[in-house]
Design a protein around this motif. Structure first.
Motif, PDB file in Angstrom:
ATOM      1  N   ARG A 192       6.984 -12.673  -4.755  1.00 19.45           N
ATOM      2  CA  ARG A 192       7.509 -13.552  -3.715  1.00 19.45           C
ATOM      3  C   ARG A 192       7.772 -12.792  -2.423  1.00 19.45           C
ATOM      4  O   ARG A 192       7.674 -13.344  -1.327  1.00 19.45           O
ATOM      5  CB  ARG A 192       8.814 -14.183  -4.219  1.00 19.45           C
ATOM      6  N   ARG A 193       8.104 -11.506  -2.523  1.00 18.68           N
ATOM      7  CA  ARG A 193       8.559 -10.749  -1.346  1.00 18.68           C
ATOM      8  C   ARG A 193       7.424 -10.097  -0.573  1.00 18.68           C
ATOM      9  O   ARG A 193       7.591  -9.737   0.592  1.00 18.68           O
ATOM     10  CB  ARG A 193       9.535  -9.658  -1.777  1.00 18.68           C
ATOM     11  N   TYR A 194       6.264  -9.916  -1.215  1.00 20.55           N
ATOM     12  CA  TYR A 194       5.237  -9.078  -0.607  1.00 20.55           C
ATOM     13  C   TYR A 194       3.947  -9.837  -0.312  1.00 20.55           C
ATOM     14  O   TYR A 194       3.514 -10.696  -1.082  1.00 20.55           O
ATOM     15  CB  TYR A 194       4.927  -7.889  -1.514  1.00 20.55           C
ATOM     16  N   SER A 195       3.318  -9.462   0.790  1.00 20.40           N
ATOM     17  CA  SER A 195       2.011 -10.006   1.168  1.00 20.40           C
ATOM     18  C   SER A 195       0.913  -9.175   0.502  1.00 20.40           C
ATOM     19  O   SER A 195       1.188  -8.157  -0.148  1.00 20.40           O
ATOM     20  CB  SER A 195       1.847  -9.942   2.684  1.00 20.40           C
ATOM     21  N   SER A 196      -0.335  -9.593   0.707  1.00 21.88           N
ATOM     22  CA  SER A 196      -1.467  -8.843   0.156  1.00 21.88           C
ATOM     23  C   SER A 196      -1.482  -7.406   0.673  1.00 21.88           C
ATOM     24  O   SER A 196      -1.704  -6.459  -0.082  1.00 21.88           O
ATOM     25  CB  SER A 196      -2.784  -9.536   0.519  1.00 21.88           C
ATOM     26  N   GLU A 197      -1.242  -7.230   1.967  1.00 25.38           N
ATOM     27  CA  GLU A 197      -1.258  -5.892   2.544  1.00 25.38           C
ATOM     28  C   GLU A 197      -0.175  -5.007   1.942  1.00 25.38           C
ATOM     29  O   GLU A 197      -0.396  -3.815   1.696  1.00 25.38           O
ATOM     30  CB  GLU A 197      -1.098  -5.972   4.062  1.00 25.38           C
ATOM     31  N   GLN A 198       1.006  -5.567   1.702  1.00 25.53           N
ATOM     32  CA  GLN A 198       2.088  -4.785   1.104  1.00 25.53           C
ATOM     33  C   GLN A 198       1.759  -4.397  -0.331  1.00 25.53           C
ATOM     34  O   GLN A 198       2.092  -3.303  -0.785  1.00 25.53           O
ATOM     35  CB  GLN A 198       3.394  -5.572   1.184  1.00 25.53           C
ATOM     36  N   LEU A 199       1.098  -5.299  -1.058  1.00 29.53           N
ATOM     37  CA  LEU A 199       0.685  -4.978  -2.426  1.00 29.53           C
ATOM     38  C   LEU A 199      -0.367  -3.875  -2.430  1.00 29.53           C
ATOM     39  O   LEU A 199      -0.370  -3.004  -3.311  1.00 29.53           O
ATOM     40  CB  LEU A 199       0.155  -6.238  -3.125  1.00 29.53           C
ATOM     41  N   ILE A 200      -1.254  -3.891  -1.445  1.00 27.29           N
ATOM     42  CA  ILE A 200      -2.262  -2.833  -1.336  1.00 27.29           C
ATOM     43  C   ILE A 200      -1.581  -1.479  -1.116  1.00 27.29           C
ATOM     44  O   ILE A 200      -1.971  -0.475  -1.721  1.00 27.29           O
ATOM     45  CB  ILE A 200      -3.240  -3.146  -0.179  1.00 27.29           C
ATOM     46  N   ILE A 201      -0.563  -1.462  -0.278  1.00 26.01           N
ATOM     47  CA  ILE A 201       0.177  -0.216  -0.043  1.00 26.01           C
ATOM     48  C   ILE A 201       0.836   0.264  -1.339  1.00 26.01           C
ATOM     49  O   ILE A 201       0.845   1.464  -1.639  1.00 26.01           O
ATOM     50  CB  ILE A 201       1.237  -0.434   1.057  1.00 26.01           C
TER      51      ILE A 201
END
Length: 278
Positions: A192-201
């Motif tokens: 819920r807290r993270y976008s695709s880009e944040q998950l990639i990081i």
């Protein structure tokens, strides 16, 4: 000439029902006016002069770089603003469900998220002609960045693995179908807290092992994080479009005309190459 004389009781009944009829007619008129006022299609948008567009905070949508604002959807929106003469107001949502909720409540007029057009939502919303062609990919670490463990290349190897996606991501349906195709369990965590880009990081840093996102987003991220691998496809090529409310037919037609003009005059290709030249 004589007139019928009604008893007092009958007169009261007639007055009572006349009052009810009048109240019903007034409520119907108010309801009709509210319905007219709540309608928000191209005419209402043109009268206000403002087009409200929601997207994500990332390189595919909208982001701040130094002292400038950039993003594929942001620049497309600016091109449409210039073409239409409308002021474009940009809103940011990381949750797809919140974006659709805002669209339904008329907080937004357009969802500019390159949403895959699938049967689950096609009946509830109108979609523009395809903005881009895209597909879902598995984001993982390269072998040198993962203790020499080779990246997953066969989808059968996903059995028992845990894949991370943003909450309400369109990738969820594809992963569920893939689970049936391989005949085994694939665990999914909707963040819920993270976008695709944040998950990639998080994948790049080793916090999680696998994420699923758009090929275009992953390709852009690879330039910043060479330790990630995004070469394993999860889905076939998909049509991705902007979404508007079902009743906003005139707005949908106008959007298609604006997008067509932007493609024909070369503006679209110029913007696309700047963000997705990989």
């Amino acid at each position: 000439m004589s007139f019928p004389v009604f008893p007092m009781k009958s007169k009261k009944i007639i007055l009572f029902y006349s009052a009810i009829l009048a109240a019903v007619l007034i409520l119907m008129f108010i309801s009709h006016q509210r319905s007219k006022n709540s309608r928000r299609d191209y005419d209402e948008i043109r009268a206000e002069g403002i087009l409200r567009i929601v997207t994500e905070y990332n390189q595919s949508g909208y982001y701040v770089s130094g002292d400038t604002i950039e993003g594929f959807q942001y620049e497309l929106s600016r091109a449409i603003s210039k073409l239409s003469g409308l002021e474009v107001q940009m809103f940011l949502e990381m949750s797809l469900s919140e974006s659709f909720s805002g669209l339904n409540r008329q907080k937004y007029d357009i969802i500019a998220l390159n949403s895959p057009v699938n049967s689950e939502i096609k009946g509830s919303y109108l979609f523009t002609d395809p903005v881009v062609f895209n597909k879902q990919v598995l984001v993982q670490r390269t072998a040198p960045a993962n203790d020499s463990v080779a990246p997953v290349r066969n989808q059968l190897e996903l059995a028992g693995k845990t894949l991370y996606i943003p909450e309400n991501s369109p990738a969820l349906l594809r992963i569920r179908n893939l689970q049936h195709e391989i005949g085994d369990t694939i665990y999914v965590v909707e963040e819920r807290r993270y976008s695709s880009e944040q998950l990639i990081i998080m994948v790049a840093k080793g916090d999680i092992d696998y994420a699923v996102c758009d090929k275009q987003i992953a390709a852009v991220a690879q330039k910043r994080f060479p330790e990630i691998d995004a070469e394993t496809d999860i889905s076939f090529m998909q049509l991705q479009s902007w979404a508007v409310r079902k009743e906003s037919k005139a707005l949908s037609d106008s959007l298609n005309n604006w997008l067509k003009t932007i493609r024909e005059n070369g503006t679209f290709d110029e913007i696309y190459e700047r963000y997705y030249n990989y």
